[in-house]
Motif scaffolding. Structure first.
Motif, PDB file in Angstrom:
ATOM      1  N   HIS A   1       0.826  -1.217   0.000  1.00 20.37           N
ATOM      2  CA  HIS A   1       0.000   0.000   0.000  1.00 20.37           C
ATOM      3  C   HIS A   1       0.863   1.270   0.000  1.00 20.37           C
ATOM      4  O   HIS A   1       2.092   1.228   0.104  1.00 20.37           O
ATOM      5  CB  HIS A   1      -0.952  -0.009   1.200  1.00 20.37           C
ATOM      6  CG  HIS A   1      -0.254   0.042   2.540  1.00 20.37           C
ATOM      7  ND1 HIS A   1       0.319   1.188   3.035  1.00 20.37           N
ATOM      8  CD2 HIS A   1      -0.042  -0.916   3.485  1.00 20.37           C
ATOM      9  CE1 HIS A   1       0.849   0.943   4.227  1.00 20.37           C
ATOM     10  NE2 HIS A   1       0.644  -0.328   4.518  1.00 20.37           N
ATOM     11  N   GLY A   2       0.184   2.406  -0.111  1.00 16.10           N
ATOM     12  CA  GLY A   2       0.872   3.691  -0.144  1.00 16.10           C
ATOM     13  C   GLY A   2       1.028   4.319   1.230  1.00 16.10           C
ATOM     14  O   GLY A   2       0.549   3.796   2.249  1.00 16.10           O
ATOM     15  N   TYR A   3       1.681   5.464   1.257  1.00 14.89           N
ATOM     16  CA  TYR A   3       1.943   6.222   2.485  1.00 14.89           C
ATOM     17  C   TYR A   3       0.629   6.619   3.155  1.00 14.89           C
ATOM     18  O   TYR A   3      -0.284   7.125   2.508  1.00 14.89           O
ATOM     19  CB  TYR A   3       2.754   7.473   2.122  1.00 14.89           C
ATOM     20  CG  TYR A   3       3.087   8.362   3.296  1.00 14.89           C
ATOM     21  CD1 TYR A   3       4.240   8.150   4.046  1.00 14.89           C
ATOM     22  CD2 TYR A   3       2.264   9.434   3.642  1.00 14.89           C
ATOM     23  CE1 TYR A   3       4.555   8.977   5.119  1.00 14.89           C
ATOM     24  CE2 TYR A   3       2.567  10.256   4.713  1.00 14.89           C
ATOM     25  CZ  TYR A   3       3.715  10.027   5.448  1.00 14.89           C
ATOM     26  OH  TYR A   3       4.023  10.843   6.512  1.00 14.89           O
TER      27      TYR A   3
ATOM     28  N   PHE B   1       1.267   0.542  -4.800  1.00 11.62           N
ATOM     29  CA  PHE B   1       0.634   1.825  -5.099  1.00 11.62           C
ATOM     30  C   PHE B   1       1.424   2.941  -4.416  1.00 11.62           C
ATOM     31  O   PHE B   1       1.750   2.833  -3.228  1.00 11.62           O
ATOM     32  CB  PHE B   1      -0.821   1.845  -4.613  1.00 11.62           C
ATOM     33  CG  PHE B   1      -1.493   3.178  -4.797  1.00 11.62           C
ATOM     34  CD1 PHE B   1      -1.951   3.562  -6.053  1.00 11.62           C
ATOM     35  CD2 PHE B   1      -1.632   4.061  -3.736  1.00 11.62           C
ATOM     36  CE1 PHE B   1      -2.543   4.813  -6.240  1.00 11.62           C
ATOM     37  CE2 PHE B   1      -2.221   5.311  -3.908  1.00 11.62           C
ATOM     38  CZ  PHE B   1      -2.685   5.686  -5.169  1.00 11.62           C
ATOM     39  N   SER B   2       1.756   4.005  -5.175  1.00 13.34           N
ATOM     40  CA  SER B   2       2.424   5.181  -4.635  1.00 13.34           C
ATOM     41  C   SER B   2       3.741   4.796  -3.941  1.00 13.34           C
ATOM     42  O   SER B   2       4.655   4.315  -4.600  1.00 13.34           O
ATOM     43  CB  SER B   2       1.457   5.920  -3.695  1.00 13.34           C
ATOM     44  OG  SER B   2       1.942   7.191  -3.360  1.00 13.34           O
ATOM     45  N   GLN B   3       3.841   4.975  -2.634  1.00  7.63           N
ATOM     46  CA  GLN B   3       5.085   4.603  -1.942  1.00  7.63           C
ATOM     47  C   GLN B   3       5.389   3.118  -2.110  1.00  7.63           C
ATOM     48  O   GLN B   3       6.551   2.725  -2.267  1.00  7.63           O
ATOM     49  CB  GLN B   3       4.974   4.967  -0.449  1.00  7.63           C
ATOM     50  CG  GLN B   3       6.310   5.044   0.256  1.00  7.63           C
ATOM     51  CD  GLN B   3       6.184   5.448   1.709  1.00  7.63           C
ATOM     52  OE1 GLN B   3       5.701   4.674   2.545  1.00  7.63           O
ATOM     53  NE2 GLN B   3       6.627   6.650   2.031  1.00  7.63           N
TER      54      GLN B   3
ATOM     55  N   SER C   1       0.866   4.574  -9.882  1.00  7.33           N
ATOM     56  CA  SER C   1       1.029   5.913  -9.299  1.00  7.33           C
ATOM     57  C   SER C   1       2.331   6.071  -8.522  1.00  7.33           C
ATOM     58  O   SER C   1       2.352   6.618  -7.420  1.00  7.33           O
ATOM     59  CB  SER C   1      -0.169   6.257  -8.397  1.00  7.33           C
ATOM     60  OG  SER C   1      -1.368   6.174  -9.120  1.00  7.33           O
ATOM     61  N   GLY C   2       3.413   5.570  -9.114  1.00  9.26           N
ATOM     62  CA  GLY C   2       4.721   5.709  -8.484  1.00  9.26           C
ATOM     63  C   GLY C   2       5.758   6.136  -9.506  1.00  9.26           C
ATOM     64  O   GLY C   2       5.425   6.554 -10.612  1.00  9.26           O
TER      65      GLY C   2
ATOM     66  N   SER D   1       4.664   1.416  -4.694  1.00  8.84           N
ATOM     67  CA  SER D   1       5.128   1.283  -6.073  1.00  8.84           C
ATOM     68  C   SER D   1       6.614   1.653  -6.187  1.00  8.84           C
ATOM     69  O   SER D   1       7.402   0.965  -6.839  1.00  8.84           O
ATOM     70  CB  SER D   1       4.275   2.201  -6.962  1.00  8.84           C
ATOM     71  OG  SER D   1       4.820   2.348  -8.236  1.00  8.84           O
TER      72      SER D   1
ATOM     73  N   HIS E   1      -4.389  11.071  -7.950  1.00  6.36           N
ATOM     74  CA  HIS E   1      -3.555  10.047  -7.299  1.00  6.36           C
ATOM     75  C   HIS E   1      -4.440   8.866  -6.901  1.00  6.36           C
ATOM     76  O   HIS E   1      -4.847   8.725  -5.743  1.00  6.36           O
ATOM     77  CB  HIS E   1      -2.869  10.658  -6.074  1.00  6.36           C
ATOM     78  CG  HIS E   1      -1.714   9.852  -5.559  1.00  6.36           C
ATOM     79  ND1 HIS E   1      -0.600   9.568  -6.327  1.00  6.36           N
ATOM     80  CD2 HIS E   1      -1.491   9.289  -4.351  1.00  6.36           C
ATOM     81  CE1 HIS E   1       0.260   8.858  -5.599  1.00  6.36           C
ATOM     82  NE2 HIS E   1      -0.267   8.678  -4.411  1.00  6.36           N
TER      83      HIS E   1
END
Length: 213
Positions: free
Chosen positions: A25-27, A111-113, A136-137, A115, A195
């Motif tokens: 998962h993301g931040y 995802f995000s962080q 999204s990274g 990723s 995002h």
């Protein structure tokens, strides 16, 4: 021991060595976030959603700290990020052994962080995973080994929102040239969202995954 907490979705079809999909998962999120995808993904998969080790409070976690100050602006704790990469690498090995997964079909979706770390892990630990889905990274060049192995066979699905207000799409657009330059198979796409993951983005990476099963 990696001591990461995680959720499990067992394969819906019993197989001796199931393919493995790990979700990062993301931040500021937690292991429940991407797990909402799980029911929509192929039945063959053993799906593991890991929770980042650093708590931000109120059910929020991070793989590494993002700091803000007047001098440097926004910056990442790279030491903490590298520690998380190593924890995830150990975690993947533990999950593979515990659930007797197919050693040639390990997918890592971030995802995000999550990723950013998925990219980095694939370079620090060559071929530990065969397939990376990076949503999204971007590739943080400060989170790469001094030299990148020429033996990497991993392929990459990369996507980003064209109006992402958290991680600028310009950062993500550097991904394909970077991977192409290394001779690594990859696809890159953008969607008219911020995002997050658009429905057509989900269907796109699901198809990409299914083609590799």
């Amino acid at each position: 021991m990696s001591d990461l907490e995680y959720l499990v979705r067992q394969p819906k079809k019993a197989t001796k060595n199931p393919p493995l999909l790990i979700l990062l998962h993301g931040y500021g999120s937690n292991e429940q976030d991407l797990f909402s995808f799980a029911e929509e993904l192929p039945d063959d998969f053993l799906i593991i959603s890991a929770q980042a080790p650093n708590t931000l409070g109120f059910g929020s976690y991070a793989w590494y700290a993002i700091n803000f100050d007047d001098i440097n602006g926004k910056f990442s704790d790279l030491k903490q990020a590298k520690e998380s990469i190593d924890k995830i690498a150990i975690f993947i090995d533990e999950i593979k052994a515990k659930f007797n997964t197919d050693p040639n079909k390990t997918f890592l979706l971030g995802f995000s962080q999550g990723s950013i770390l998925s990219y980095s892990l694939s370079f620090f630990h060559p071929n530990k995973v065969q397939h990376v889905i990076a949503l999204s990274g971007y590739i943080n060049t400060e989170l790469l080994p001094e030299s990148i192995s020429k033996e990497i066979k991993t392929d990459y699905y990369c996507s980003h929102g064209s109006v992402d207000q958290v991680l600028p799409v310009e950062w993500a657009r550097k991904t394909k040239p970077f991977l192409d330059n290394l001779g690594l198979q990859n696809v890159y796409s953008e969607y008219p969202v911020g995002h997050g993951v658009a429905p057509q983005n989900f269907h796109s990476f699901k198809k990409w995954i299914e083609e590799r099963l």
